[in-house]
Scaffold this motif. Sequence first.
Motif, short mmCIF file in Angstrom:
data_model
loop_
_atom_site.label_atom_id
_atom_site.label_comp_id
_atom_site.label_asym_id
_atom_site.label_seq_id
_atom_site.Cartn_x
_atom_site.Cartn_y
_atom_site.Cartn_z
N SER A 10 -11.14 -54.11 56.26
CA SER A 10 -11.58 -53.15 55.30
C SER A 10 -11.50 -54.07 54.14
O SER A 10 -10.51 -54.48 53.58
CB SER A 10 -11.00 -52.02 55.42
OG SER A 10 -11.04 -51.29 56.72
N GLN A 11 -12.50 -53.77 53.22
CA GLN A 11 -12.37 -54.06 51.71
C GLN A 11 -12.50 -52.55 51.12
O GLN A 11 -13.35 -51.76 51.08
CB GLN A 11 -13.46 -54.94 51.63
CG GLN A 11 -13.20 -56.39 51.58
CD GLN A 11 -14.12 -57.17 50.72
OE1 GLN A 11 -15.35 -56.99 50.65
NE2 GLN A 11 -13.54 -58.15 49.97
N ILE A 12 -11.39 -52.52 50.24
CA ILE A 12 -11.30 -50.99 49.67
C ILE A 12 -11.38 -51.36 48.19
O ILE A 12 -10.70 -52.03 47.44
CB ILE A 12 -9.89 -50.59 50.01
CG1 ILE A 12 -9.84 -50.05 51.48
CG2 ILE A 12 -9.80 -49.30 49.42
CD1 ILE A 12 -8.68 -50.01 52.04
N PHE A 13 -12.42 -50.80 47.38
CA PHE A 13 -12.63 -50.97 46.05
C PHE A 13 -12.29 -49.55 45.53
O PHE A 13 -13.14 -48.69 45.57
CB PHE A 13 -14.12 -51.24 45.80
CG PHE A 13 -14.58 -52.68 46.42
CD1 PHE A 13 -13.52 -53.84 46.41
CD2 PHE A 13 -15.60 -52.69 47.05
CE1 PHE A 13 -13.99 -54.93 46.78
CE2 PHE A 13 -16.00 -53.98 47.68
CZ PHE A 13 -15.11 -55.11 47.64
N ILE A 14 -11.22 -49.40 44.97
CA ILE A 14 -10.48 -48.26 44.29
C ILE A 14 -11.12 -47.96 43.18
O ILE A 14 -11.21 -46.59 42.76
CB ILE A 14 -8.97 -48.17 44.22
CG1 ILE A 14 -8.68 -46.92 43.81
CG2 ILE A 14 -8.74 -49.20 43.05
CD1 ILE A 14 -6.89 -46.83 43.79
N ASN A 15 -11.94 -48.65 42.47
CA ASN A 15 -12.61 -48.22 41.27
C ASN A 15 -13.82 -47.27 41.58
O ASN A 15 -13.91 -46.27 40.82
CB ASN A 15 -13.26 -49.41 40.44
CG ASN A 15 -14.31 -50.17 41.51
OD1 ASN A 15 -14.19 -50.54 42.49
ND2 ASN A 15 -15.44 -50.49 40.72
N GLU A 57 -10.08 -49.84 33.76
CA GLU A 57 -9.38 -50.84 34.22
C GLU A 57 -9.55 -51.07 35.68
O GLU A 57 -9.62 -52.47 35.99
CB GLU A 57 -7.78 -50.62 34.06
CG GLU A 57 -6.90 -51.64 34.61
CD GLU A 57 -5.65 -51.87 33.58
OE1 GLU A 57 -5.16 -52.84 33.73
OE2 GLU A 57 -5.40 -50.80 33.11
N ALA A 58 -9.72 -50.27 36.71
CA ALA A 58 -10.17 -50.64 38.06
C ALA A 58 -11.60 -51.61 37.97
O ALA A 58 -11.73 -52.46 38.67
CB ALA A 58 -10.15 -49.57 38.79
N ASN A 59 -12.48 -51.21 36.99
CA ASN A 59 -14.05 -51.75 37.27
C ASN A 59 -13.70 -53.10 36.48
O ASN A 59 -14.33 -53.86 37.21
CB ASN A 59 -14.75 -50.95 36.31
CG ASN A 59 -15.37 -49.68 36.71
OD1 ASN A 59 -15.13 -49.44 37.91
ND2 ASN A 59 -15.88 -48.73 35.89
N ALA A 60 -12.80 -53.43 35.45
CA ALA A 60 -12.62 -54.59 35.19
C ALA A 60 -11.96 -55.58 36.08
O ALA A 60 -12.27 -56.71 36.24
CB ALA A 60 -11.46 -54.42 33.74
N ASN A 61 -10.96 -54.95 36.89
CA ASN A 61 -10.49 -55.85 38.06
C ASN A 61 -11.20 -56.15 39.04
O ASN A 61 -11.36 -57.23 39.65
CB ASN A 61 -9.24 -55.07 38.51
CG ASN A 61 -7.89 -54.89 37.74
OD1 ASN A 61 -7.64 -55.89 36.81
ND2 ASN A 61 -7.28 -53.94 37.69
N SER A 181 -16.82 -49.79 49.29
CA SER A 181 -15.82 -50.00 50.18
C SER A 181 -16.38 -49.93 51.70
O SER A 181 -17.25 -49.31 51.81
CB SER A 181 -14.60 -48.97 50.26
OG SER A 181 -14.01 -48.82 48.84
N GLY A 182 -15.84 -50.87 52.30
CA GLY A 182 -16.57 -50.86 53.62
C GLY A 182 -15.56 -51.71 54.47
O GLY A 182 -14.67 -52.09 54.43
N GLY A 183 -15.86 -51.81 55.80
CA GLY A 183 -15.35 -52.38 56.72
C GLY A 183 -16.16 -52.90 58.08
O GLY A 183 -17.16 -52.60 58.14
N SER A 184 -15.29 -53.59 58.86
CA SER A 184 -16.09 -54.21 60.21
C SER A 184 -14.97 -54.28 61.21
O SER A 184 -13.80 -54.56 60.88
CB SER A 184 -16.73 -55.54 59.86
OG SER A 184 -15.69 -56.52 59.44
#
Length: 202
Positions: A10-15, A57-61, A181-184
């Motif tokens: 999983s790739q989790i993008f909290i922003n 800040e999450a967007n910047a990261n 966010s998504g996963g495989s």
Amino acid sequence: MNKISLKANSQIFINQDLMSAAFHYKDKIETSIKEENCEGIAFKAMSCLIFSAFSLEANANFIGYKIIKDWEVHERKSLKYKLDLICQELGLAVDKGKRPFQTVNLLVKFRNSLAHGKPESVSIEKEIVGDPSKLEKFKYPQASWEEYCSEENALNAYEDVNRIWHDMLSAANIKIMETLSGGSSVTSWKEVVKVERLSSKT
């Protein structure tokens, strides 16, 4: 009995979650204004401002993670440092005296005031000349974060954070679908294990 191998990532993008929360409270504020129902609107404004600050800040990261090598070296630096670094890398002009970047300092100050909340003593002293009824309009002095916590500032903050986000995405040539966010997962059969059952005699 089947033996199965399962691998998942999983790739989790909290922003995006934080931006959704900020949008939720922005929408609540606009509905309250439209319906002329101000009950709890200060808390809606507070929530919108907090999540907008977190989103910034999450967007910047996220952008830094995508475009700057060894971004983890910079992750713990201040938000102002990270935004300056990213904008320099992307060739984005930054005018801190105007929106949207003018909002950055205000949001950071607001977030820090709430994150490190402590007692404050605020005093004012003035004379009122004329009609004593003016005393009815007198307001107790407020802390700076209270003054900033208004529906107007919350709506402006959301708009400015969203604008900075989309300007950075455009400059970095990142499509919006790449920010989700998504996963495989992969499932494969490894082998079939035969299990023999032993009968018991009574």
